[in-house]
Design a protein around this motif. Structure first.
Motif, mmCIF file in Angstrom:
data_model
loop_
_atom_site.group_PDB
_atom_site.id
_atom_site.type_symbol
_atom_site.label_atom_id
_atom_site.label_comp_id
_atom_site.label_asym_id
_atom_site.label_seq_id
_atom_site.Cartn_x
_atom_site.Cartn_y
_atom_site.Cartn_z
ATOM 1 N N GLY A 58 -29.029 39.845 -24.150
ATOM 2 C CA GLY A 58 -29.288 38.409 -24.186
ATOM 3 C C GLY A 58 -29.486 37.892 -25.593
ATOM 4 O O GLY A 58 -28.940 36.855 -25.978
ATOM 5 N N ALA A 59 -30.253 38.633 -26.387
ATOM 6 C CA ALA A 59 -30.521 38.227 -27.771
ATOM 7 C C ALA A 59 -29.244 38.223 -28.601
ATOM 8 O O ALA A 59 -28.996 37.303 -29.395
ATOM 9 C CB ALA A 59 -31.572 39.142 -28.389
ATOM 10 N N GLU A 60 -28.421 39.241 -28.430
ATOM 11 C CA GLU A 60 -27.167 39.323 -29.206
ATOM 12 C C GLU A 60 -26.197 38.217 -28.801
ATOM 13 O O GLU A 60 -25.514 37.644 -29.659
ATOM 14 C CB GLU A 60 -26.534 40.708 -29.036
ATOM 15 C CG GLU A 60 -25.331 40.958 -29.915
ATOM 16 C CD GLU A 60 -25.633 40.983 -31.405
ATOM 17 O OE1 GLU A 60 -24.670 40.794 -32.193
ATOM 18 O OE2 GLU A 60 -26.797 41.176 -31.817
ATOM 19 N N LEU A 61 -26.138 37.891 -27.533
ATOM 20 C CA LEU A 61 -25.305 36.767 -27.093
ATOM 21 C C LEU A 61 -25.761 35.477 -27.775
ATOM 22 O O LEU A 61 -24.937 34.713 -28.287
ATOM 23 C CB LEU A 61 -25.375 36.599 -25.577
ATOM 24 C CG LEU A 61 -24.570 37.564 -24.740
ATOM 25 C CD1 LEU A 61 -24.966 37.472 -23.271
ATOM 26 C CD2 LEU A 61 -23.081 37.308 -24.904
ATOM 27 N N ALA A 62 -27.059 35.256 -27.781
ATOM 28 C CA ALA A 62 -27.598 34.041 -28.404
ATOM 29 C C ALA A 62 -27.325 34.021 -29.898
ATOM 30 O O ALA A 62 -26.918 32.977 -30.448
ATOM 31 C CB ALA A 62 -29.101 33.941 -28.131
ATOM 32 N N ARG A 63 -27.518 35.156 -30.572
ATOM 33 C CA ARG A 63 -27.274 35.220 -32.023
ATOM 34 C C ARG A 63 -25.827 34.870 -32.360
ATOM 35 O O ARG A 63 -25.549 34.307 -33.415
ATOM 36 C CB ARG A 63 -27.602 36.605 -32.563
ATOM 37 C CG ARG A 63 -29.067 36.820 -32.864
ATOM 38 C CD ARG A 63 -29.297 38.083 -33.673
ATOM 39 N NE ARG A 63 -29.104 39.292 -32.901
ATOM 40 C CZ ARG A 63 -30.033 39.842 -32.118
ATOM 41 N NH1 ARG A 63 -31.217 39.296 -32.026
ATOM 42 N NH2 ARG A 63 -29.770 40.950 -31.452
ATOM 43 N N ARG A 64 -24.915 35.213 -31.464
ATOM 44 C CA ARG A 64 -23.495 34.936 -31.692
ATOM 45 C C ARG A 64 -23.094 33.545 -31.226
ATOM 46 O O ARG A 64 -21.923 33.174 -31.320
ATOM 47 C CB ARG A 64 -22.642 35.993 -31.005
ATOM 48 C CG ARG A 64 -22.811 37.375 -31.629
ATOM 49 C CD ARG A 64 -22.018 38.420 -30.884
ATOM 50 N NE ARG A 64 -22.284 39.756 -31.393
ATOM 51 C CZ ARG A 64 -21.334 40.628 -31.713
ATOM 52 N NH1 ARG A 64 -20.059 40.323 -31.572
ATOM 53 N NH2 ARG A 64 -21.655 41.827 -32.161
ATOM 54 N N GLY A 65 -24.040 32.797 -30.694
ATOM 55 C CA GLY A 65 -23.771 31.423 -30.282
ATOM 56 C C GLY A 65 -23.196 31.276 -28.880
ATOM 57 O O GLY A 65 -22.753 30.203 -28.504
ATOM 58 N N HIS A 66 -23.219 32.338 -28.095
ATOM 59 C CA HIS A 66 -22.687 32.285 -26.737
ATOM 60 C C HIS A 66 -23.748 31.802 -25.755
ATOM 61 O O HIS A 66 -24.937 31.995 -25.959
ATOM 62 C CB HIS A 66 -22.199 33.669 -26.287
ATOM 63 C CG HIS A 66 -21.093 34.220 -27.105
ATOM 64 N ND1 HIS A 66 -19.902 33.548 -27.322
ATOM 65 C CD2 HIS A 66 -20.981 35.394 -27.777
ATOM 66 C CE1 HIS A 66 -19.110 34.293 -28.071
ATOM 67 N NE2 HIS A 66 -19.745 35.418 -28.376
#
Length: 181
Positions: A26-34
């Motif tokens: 979830g955090a990585e998705l958010a960091r990538r703007g998804h």
């Protein structure tokens, strides 16, 4: 960016390492703007993935059947919570709302979602990227069996090639990002 659907377990009795993997996703998705599209639950890995996305400033969309809302497992903190009349309509809406799919470790429900989206891709009903995260070899026995299906001509090699496999969340999202650009 993209709406990325994550399929994963909702069990309340998982080892912490699986919850940590979901939180990282979830955090990585958010960091990538998804934007995260999930099954709309607040328990198990499903709850952890949404918590991870929100903690990193991401947007979350949950899709959940009314029967699970009635059991009080809905992610009421979702930016958008879509309630369906059943599990089949939930899957359809999750596919429609998503540009790509990531499958984390899970059980029957997770496999049902994976196989639904993969089968429809083999029928050319969509061309959305799909990545299976084989963390710690979780899916290795399944992947071996699926490979044997292709070897015995029950699955066309091109169908097998539609499902990408990664051993980590960053690698999985790199594969998706490369396909979406």
């Amino acid at each position: 960016m993209a709406n990325v659907c994550v399929f994963c377990a909702s069990s309340r009795t998982l080892d912490d390492r699986w919850l940590a993997l979901a939180t990282e996703t979830g955090a990585e998705l958010a960091r990538r703007g998804h934007t995260l599209v999930s099954g709309g639950g607040c328990v198990g890995m499903m709850g952890a993935v949404t918590d991870g996305a929100r903690a990193a400033g991401g947007r979350t969309v949950g899709v959940i059947p009314q029967s699970l809302v009635d059991l009080e497992v809905a992610d009421l903190a979702a930016d958008e919570l879509l309630v369906t009349d059943g599990m089949a309509s939930r899957k359809t809406l999750m596919v429609d709302k998503s540009d790509a799919f990531v499958t984390l470790p899970g059980g029957l429900g997770t496999l049902d979602e994976l196989f639904e989206v993969w089968t429809t891709a083999t029928l050319a009903l969509h061309a959305k990227p799909m990545v299976l995260v084989d963390a710690d070899g979780f899916y290795r026995p399944l992947l071996d069996w699926l490979g044997s299906l292709a070897d015995r001509h029950f699955l066309k090699p091109a169908g097998m090639d539609l499902l990408m496999v990664a051993d980590s969340v960053p690698a999985a999202l790199d594969l998706i990002d490369a396909r979406l650009t």
